[in-house]
Design an enzyme around this catalytic site. Structure first.
Site, mmCIF file in Angstrom:
data_model
loop_
_atom_site.group_PDB
_atom_site.id
_atom_site.type_symbol
_atom_site.label_atom_id
_atom_site.label_comp_id
_atom_site.label_asym_id
_atom_site.label_seq_id
_atom_site.Cartn_x
_atom_site.Cartn_y
_atom_site.Cartn_z
ATOM 1 N N ASP A 97 -1.573 -18.032 2.050
ATOM 2 C CA ASP A 97 -2.713 -18.867 1.628
ATOM 3 C C ASP A 97 -3.031 -19.898 2.723
ATOM 4 O O ASP A 97 -4.184 -20.092 3.108
ATOM 5 C CB ASP A 97 -2.448 -19.525 0.259
ATOM 6 C CG ASP A 97 -1.043 -20.070 0.091
ATOM 7 O OD1 ASP A 97 -0.226 -19.946 1.032
ATOM 8 O OD2 ASP A 97 -0.741 -20.632 -0.978
ATOM 9 N N TYR A 124 0.802 -1.228 0.000
ATOM 10 C CA TYR A 124 0.000 0.000 0.000
ATOM 11 C C TYR A 124 0.834 1.277 0.000
ATOM 12 O O TYR A 124 0.284 2.361 -0.170
ATOM 13 C CB TYR A 124 -0.971 0.015 1.190
ATOM 14 C CG TYR A 124 -2.097 -0.985 1.107
ATOM 15 C CD1 TYR A 124 -2.264 -1.810 0.000
ATOM 16 C CD2 TYR A 124 -3.011 -1.109 2.144
ATOM 17 C CE1 TYR A 124 -3.298 -2.737 -0.058
ATOM 18 C CE2 TYR A 124 -4.054 -2.021 2.088
ATOM 19 C CZ TYR A 124 -4.193 -2.837 0.983
ATOM 20 O OH TYR A 124 -5.219 -3.747 0.928
ATOM 21 N N ASP A 183 -10.069 -8.740 8.062
ATOM 22 C CA ASP A 183 -11.493 -8.863 7.729
ATOM 23 C C ASP A 183 -11.937 -10.319 7.827
ATOM 24 O O ASP A 183 -13.037 -10.630 8.299
ATOM 25 C CB ASP A 183 -11.784 -8.333 6.316
ATOM 26 C CG ASP A 183 -12.013 -6.819 6.290
ATOM 27 O OD1 ASP A 183 -11.475 -6.128 7.182
ATOM 28 O OD2 ASP A 183 -12.722 -6.325 5.396
ATOM 29 N N ASP A 236 -4.563 -6.327 6.028
ATOM 30 C CA ASP A 236 -5.873 -5.747 5.704
ATOM 31 C C ASP A 236 -6.864 -6.872 5.398
ATOM 32 O O ASP A 236 -7.968 -6.938 5.950
ATOM 33 C CB ASP A 236 -5.700 -4.814 4.500
ATOM 34 C CG ASP A 236 -6.975 -4.087 4.133
ATOM 35 O OD1 ASP A 236 -7.856 -3.940 5.004
ATOM 36 O OD2 ASP A 236 -7.100 -3.667 2.964
ATOM 37 N N LYS A 255 4.870 -14.699 2.054
ATOM 38 C CA LYS A 255 4.763 -15.440 0.790
ATOM 39 C C LYS A 255 6.170 -15.598 0.215
ATOM 40 O O LYS A 255 6.439 -15.249 -0.940
ATOM 41 C CB LYS A 255 3.820 -14.675 -0.167
ATOM 42 C CG LYS A 255 3.342 -15.467 -1.360
ATOM 43 C CD LYS A 255 2.417 -16.624 -1.013
ATOM 44 C CE LYS A 255 2.111 -17.451 -2.248
ATOM 45 N NZ LYS A 255 1.280 -18.645 -1.934
HETATM 46 C C1 IPM Z 1 -8.707 -0.629 6.793
HETATM 47 C C2 IPM Z 1 -9.395 -0.067 5.619
HETATM 48 C C3 IPM Z 1 -8.478 0.878 4.872
HETATM 49 C C4 IPM Z 1 -7.145 0.224 4.639
HETATM 50 C C5 IPM Z 1 -9.078 1.324 3.536
HETATM 51 C C6 IPM Z 1 -10.361 2.063 3.745
HETATM 52 C C7 IPM Z 1 -8.087 2.065 2.706
HETATM 53 O O1 IPM Z 1 -9.842 -1.094 4.779
HETATM 54 O O2 IPM Z 1 -8.301 0.131 7.690
HETATM 55 O O3 IPM Z 1 -8.534 -1.853 6.859
HETATM 56 O O4 IPM Z 1 -7.048 -0.857 4.128
HETATM 57 O O5 IPM Z 1 -6.124 0.779 4.992
HETATM 58 MN MN MN Z 2 -9.561 -3.069 5.523
#
Ligand code: IPM
Ligand code: MN
Length: 371
Positions: free
Chosen positions: A228, A141, A256, A252, A196
């Site tokens: 993975d 990122y 989730d 990230d 990875k």
């Molecule tokens: C998070 C969010 C952000 C990120 C997005 C909104 C850019 O998904 O804090 O996980 O990945 O940095």
């Molecule tokens: Mn996120």
């Protein structure tokens, strides 16, 4: 005399203002009960709404306040149709805050509360209880806004530095030491690097540095796992993990995934920590589809405030708040709907939580010091 802390509040977009309001309401009760600290707030607009109005996701004035404040509590930001000319979403603050202030450590606890249905079969409370430590100052990122695009191709680069890998690896071992409990499965303190290195040199580099840092922590188990396989393990064997440290994008995605196993992202707070500043926020987005409909679960934002209190060195207040949230889930249950929303939204939740806070003893936290 009560200590006072200067806290910047960024309510954000979508459900942000309602869950932040709910959190401030709870914090007021907590302050009155404790009498030992005062939070002084400074509100600033930031996010996609702000970008739409002003052309900037966050003002210079807000950035200056952020830099000088003791801590910042931030709601979720972003509105899917507010975009920059390059097609990426406008109003996201990860670049301005995480990279801008070198907040390299993104701490994301994933924990199963009582009476929350996990989609994984037969899970008891606290049988899932680990922290994902997402490196957030470099990795893929860092290419935000600077990837190359031609008409026929586009590329984004992944950067790993020795300094970045070393400091996040050390942070992970410190977290594993400080967290009250080891991995739920066997009680062991264990740091897992998710990478990875079977394919990419950058991850082989990270792995080498991780192994070297691990030598300084002989009492903590360490291991490396390909991303993975890690995705599968977080579903099949989540109790194996205590602290997972990983690259920015992997963290990230996996946070989730972890959130989905503990009742949804609405359960998950996070801390963004650097050497001089820190901010605290839910891991989820601003859910504009449910904004203003009394459906948002404020747990993530309230637990983010507890992480903030711990960072401000008010561990007792942090523990009280976490204990009250735990008790609310354990004793009364929270009407979580499939998809992670709650019936009645933040206001119903806050009312019940404040009642618990007003009556509870100076209870020790049933949970963990994550920081
Ligand atoms: C998070 C969010 C952000 C990120 C997005 C909104 C850019 O998904 O804090 O996980 O990945 O940095
Ligand atoms: Mn996120």
């Amino acid at each position: 005399m009560a200590k006072s802390y200067w806290v910047v509040i960024l309510p954000g977009d979508g459900i942000g203002p309602e869950i932040v309001d709910a959190t401030l309401d709870v914090l007021e009760t907590l302050q009155n009960r404790s009498g030992r600290f005062t939070l002084i707030y400074e509100f600033h607009q930031a996010g996609a709404g702000c970008y739409r109005e002003t052309g900037q996701a966050i003002s210079d004035e807000a950035l200056e306040a952020f830099q000088r404040a003791n801590a910042t509590l931030k709601g979720p930001v972003g509105l899917p149709d507010v975009r920059r000319p390059d097609g990426t979403e406008a109003g996201l603050l990860g670049g301005a805050l995480r990279v801008g202030f070198d907040l390299y450590a993104n701490v994301r606890p994933i924990r199963l509360f009582p009476n929350v249905a996990s989609p994984l079969a037969r899970k008891d409370p606290d049988s899932i209880d680990y922290i994902i430590l997402r490196e957030s100052s470099e990795g893929l990122y860092l290419s935000r806004g600077v990837g190359l695009t031609t008409r026929d191709a586009a590329t984004d680069g992944l950067l790993m530095t020795r300094r970045g890998c070393e400091r996040i690896a050390r942070f992970a071992f410190r977290l594993a030491t400080e967290k009250k409990r080891g991995a739920p499965e066997d009680g062991r303190r264990r740091v897992t690097l998710v990478e990875k290195s079977n394919v990419l040199r950058s991850f082989a580099f990270f792995r080498g540095i991780f192994e070297a840092v691990a030598e300084a922590y002989p009492d903590i188990e360490h291991e490396c796992l390909y991303v993975d396989a890690a995705a599968a393990a977080l579903v099949n064997r989540p109790g194996h993990f205590q602290v997972i440290v990983t690259e920015n994008m992997f963290g990230d995605i996996l946070s989730d995934l972890g959130g989905a196993t503990v009742g949804g992202l609405g359960m998950c707070p996070s801390a963004n920590i650097g050497d001089a500043q820190a901010y605290f926020e839910p891991i989820h987005g601003s859910a504009p589809d449910i904004a203003g409909r009394n459906l948002a679960n404020p747990t993530s934002q309230i637990l983010a405030a507890a992480m903030m209190l711990r960072y401000l060195e008010e561990p007792q207040a942090a523990a009280q708040l976490e204990a009250a949230v735990w008790r609310l889930y354990a004793e009364q249950g929270v009407p979580l709907l499939p998809g992670g929303t709650i019936e009645g939204g933040a206001s119903v939740f806050v009312k019940a939580l404040k009642n618990i806070l007003k009556t509870q003893d100076d209870a020790p936290s049933p949970g963990d010091a994550t920081l």
